[in-house]
Design a protein around this motif. Structure first.
Motif, PDB file in Angstrom:
ATOM      1  N   VAL A  63      37.584  24.202  35.311  1.00  0.00           N
ATOM      2  CA  VAL A  63      38.455  25.267  34.785  1.00  0.00           C
ATOM      3  C   VAL A  63      39.760  25.458  35.193  1.00  0.00           C
ATOM      4  O   VAL A  63      40.810  26.097  34.635  1.00  0.00           O
ATOM      5  N   LYS A  64      40.031  24.376  36.109  1.00  0.00           N
ATOM      6  CA  LYS A  64      41.525  24.183  36.655  1.00  0.00           C
ATOM      7  C   LYS A  64      42.260  24.087  35.674  1.00  0.00           C
ATOM      8  O   LYS A  64      42.358  23.299  34.903  1.00  0.00           O
ATOM      9  N   GLY A  65      43.540  24.948  35.596  1.00  0.00           N
ATOM     10  CA  GLY A  65      44.667  24.587  34.575  1.00  0.00           C
ATOM     11  C   GLY A  65      44.355  25.599  33.321  1.00  0.00           C
ATOM     12  O   GLY A  65      45.254  25.546  32.398  1.00  0.00           O
ATOM     13  N   ARG A  66      42.999  25.869  33.132  1.00  0.00           N
ATOM     14  CA  ARG A  66      42.759  26.910  31.986  1.00  0.00           C
ATOM     15  C   ARG A  66      42.587  28.254  32.281  1.00  0.00           C
ATOM     16  O   ARG A  66      42.974  29.066  31.512  1.00  0.00           O
ATOM     17  N   PHE A  67      42.054  28.638  33.460  1.00  0.00           N
ATOM     18  CA  PHE A  67      41.807  29.786  34.017  1.00  0.00           C
ATOM     19  C   PHE A  67      42.541  30.368  35.201  1.00  0.00           C
ATOM     20  O   PHE A  67      43.066  29.557  35.824  1.00  0.00           O
ATOM     21  N   THR A  68      42.914  31.521  34.954  1.00  0.00           N
ATOM     22  CA  THR A  68      43.906  32.112  36.064  1.00  0.00           C
ATOM     23  C   THR A  68      43.246  33.291  36.705  1.00  0.00           C
ATOM     24  O   THR A  68      42.986  34.371  35.813  1.00  0.00           O
ATOM     25  N   ILE A  69      42.992  33.621  37.969  1.00  0.00           N
ATOM     26  CA  ILE A  69      42.212  34.582  38.502  1.00  0.00           C
ATOM     27  C   ILE A  69      43.432  35.306  39.079  1.00  0.00           C
ATOM     28  O   ILE A  69      44.180  34.852  39.635  1.00  0.00           O
ATOM     29  N   SER A  70      43.353  37.015  39.169  1.00  0.00           N
ATOM     30  CA  SER A  70      44.465  37.641  39.622  1.00  0.00           C
ATOM     31  C   SER A  70      43.861  39.185  39.975  1.00  0.00           C
ATOM     32  O   SER A  70      42.629  39.294  39.529  1.00  0.00           O
ATOM     33  N   ARG A  71      44.582  39.958  40.346  1.00  0.00           N
ATOM     34  CA  ARG A  71      44.201  41.222  40.566  1.00  0.00           C
ATOM     35  C   ARG A  71      45.337  42.150  40.923  1.00  0.00           C
ATOM     36  O   ARG A  71      46.400  42.046  40.793  1.00  0.00           O
ATOM     37  N   ASP A  72      44.973  43.532  40.542  1.00  0.00           N
ATOM     38  CA  ASP A  72      45.923  44.535  40.690  1.00  0.00           C
ATOM     39  C   ASP A  72      45.324  45.605  41.586  1.00  0.00           C
ATOM     40  O   ASP A  72      44.620  46.450  41.183  1.00  0.00           O
ATOM     41  N   ASN A  73      45.795  45.674  42.779  1.00  0.00           N
ATOM     42  CA  ASN A  73      45.154  46.311  44.023  1.00  0.00           C
ATOM     43  C   ASN A  73      45.386  47.984  43.423  1.00  0.00           C
ATOM     44  O   ASN A  73      44.375  48.697  43.826  1.00  0.00           O
ATOM     45  N   ALA A  74      46.504  48.214  42.788  1.00  0.00           N
ATOM     46  CA  ALA A  74      46.549  49.628  42.505  1.00  0.00           C
ATOM     47  C   ALA A  74      45.488  50.285  41.509  1.00  0.00           C
ATOM     48  O   ALA A  74      45.153  51.639  41.678  1.00  0.00           O
ATOM     49  N   LYS A  75      45.046  49.313  40.755  1.00  0.00           N
ATOM     50  CA  LYS A  75      44.289  49.462  39.618  1.00  0.00           C
ATOM     51  C   LYS A  75      42.665  49.220  40.156  1.00  0.00           C
ATOM     52  O   LYS A  75      41.884  49.550  39.252  1.00  0.00           O
ATOM     53  N   ASN A  76      42.435  48.748  41.459  1.00  0.00           N
ATOM     54  CA  ASN A  76      41.118  48.257  42.022  1.00  0.00           C
ATOM     55  C   ASN A  76      40.689  47.364  41.132  1.00  0.00           C
ATOM     56  O   ASN A  76      39.459  47.495  40.674  1.00  0.00           O
ATOM     57  N   THR A  77      41.297  46.453  40.363  1.00  0.00           N
ATOM     58  CA  THR A  77      40.665  45.679  39.176  1.00  0.00           C
ATOM     59  C   THR A  77      41.262  44.175  39.484  1.00  0.00           C
ATOM     60  O   THR A  77      42.303  43.827  40.091  1.00  0.00           O
ATOM     61  N   MET A  78      40.242  43.353  39.169  1.00  0.00           N
ATOM     62  CA  MET A  78      40.505  41.835  39.271  1.00  0.00           C
ATOM     63  C   MET A  78      40.328  41.231  38.035  1.00  0.00           C
ATOM     64  O   MET A  78      39.485  41.710  36.957  1.00  0.00           O
ATOM     65  N   PHE A  79      41.074  40.204  37.646  1.00  0.00           N
ATOM     66  CA  PHE A  79      41.022  39.584  36.248  1.00  0.00           C
ATOM     67  C   PHE A  79      40.718  38.372  36.264  1.00  0.00           C
ATOM     68  O   PHE A  79      40.837  37.598  37.106  1.00  0.00           O
ATOM     69  N   LEU A  80      40.156  37.520  35.194  1.00  0.00           N
ATOM     70  CA  LEU A  80      40.071  36.209  34.974  1.00  0.00           C
ATOM     71  C   LEU A  80      40.754  35.988  33.588  1.00  0.00           C
ATOM     72  O   LEU A  80      39.985  36.257  32.531  1.00  0.00           O
ATOM     73  N   GLN A  81      41.757  35.249  33.430  1.00  0.00           N
ATOM     74  CA  GLN A  81      42.569  34.968  32.217  1.00  0.00           C
ATOM     75  C   GLN A  81      41.992  33.566  31.818  1.00  0.00           C
ATOM     76  O   GLN A  81      42.206  32.838  32.444  1.00  0.00           O
ATOM     77  N   MET A  82      41.403  33.404  30.669  1.00  0.00           N
ATOM     78  CA  MET A  82      40.677  32.267  30.166  1.00  0.00           C
ATOM     79  C   MET A  82      41.324  31.745  28.923  1.00  0.00           C
ATOM     80  O   MET A  82      41.201  32.416  27.907  1.00  0.00           O
TER      81      MET A  82
END
Length: 118
Positions: A63-82
């Motif tokens: 998935v390298k180069g296609r997916f991006t993991i991130s987080r928003d600590n203020a919203k207690n949320t983690m994301f995976l952009q695919m």
């Protein structure tokens, strides 16, 4: 203890994009490593991406180069952009929070289906 709830899955055509979210019931992502895993039918659950407390990230080669993991600590949320999704990305995706300073064990979400049509 913490509850993790995934959202954002669905059906998309090959080449399309989806963004998965993992909402935690309390603030954990700023203090614990966390990540995404997936399980395709008939296969074992596999690692997709992780984000460490430091913010450093790591990805599976597939998935390298296609997916991006991130987080928003203020919203207690983690994301995976695919992006640039492929049929072989079809799986149930799970978020996971690792044992650490504020968690006594590993915690998993219930999983969410991602289906990529060719």
């Amino acid at each position: 203890q913490v509850q993790l709830v995934e959202s954002g899955g669905g059906l998309v055509q090959a080449g399309g994009s989806l963004r998965l979210s993992c909402a935690a019931s309390r603030n954990i992502f700023s203090n614990n490593d966390a990540g995404w895993y997936r399980q395709a039918p008939g296969k074992q659950r596999e690692f997709v991406a992780t984000i460490f407390r430091s913010g450093f990230t790591n990805y599976a080669e597939s998935v390298k180069g296609r997916f991006t993991i991130s987080r928003d600590n203020a919203k207690n949320t983690m994301f995976l952009q695919m992006n640039s999704l492929k049929p072989e990305d079809t799986a149930v995706y799970y978020c996971k929070a690792n044992r650490g300073p504020v968690l006594s064990g590993d915690y998993w979400g219930q999983g969410i289906q991602v289906t990529v049509s060719s």
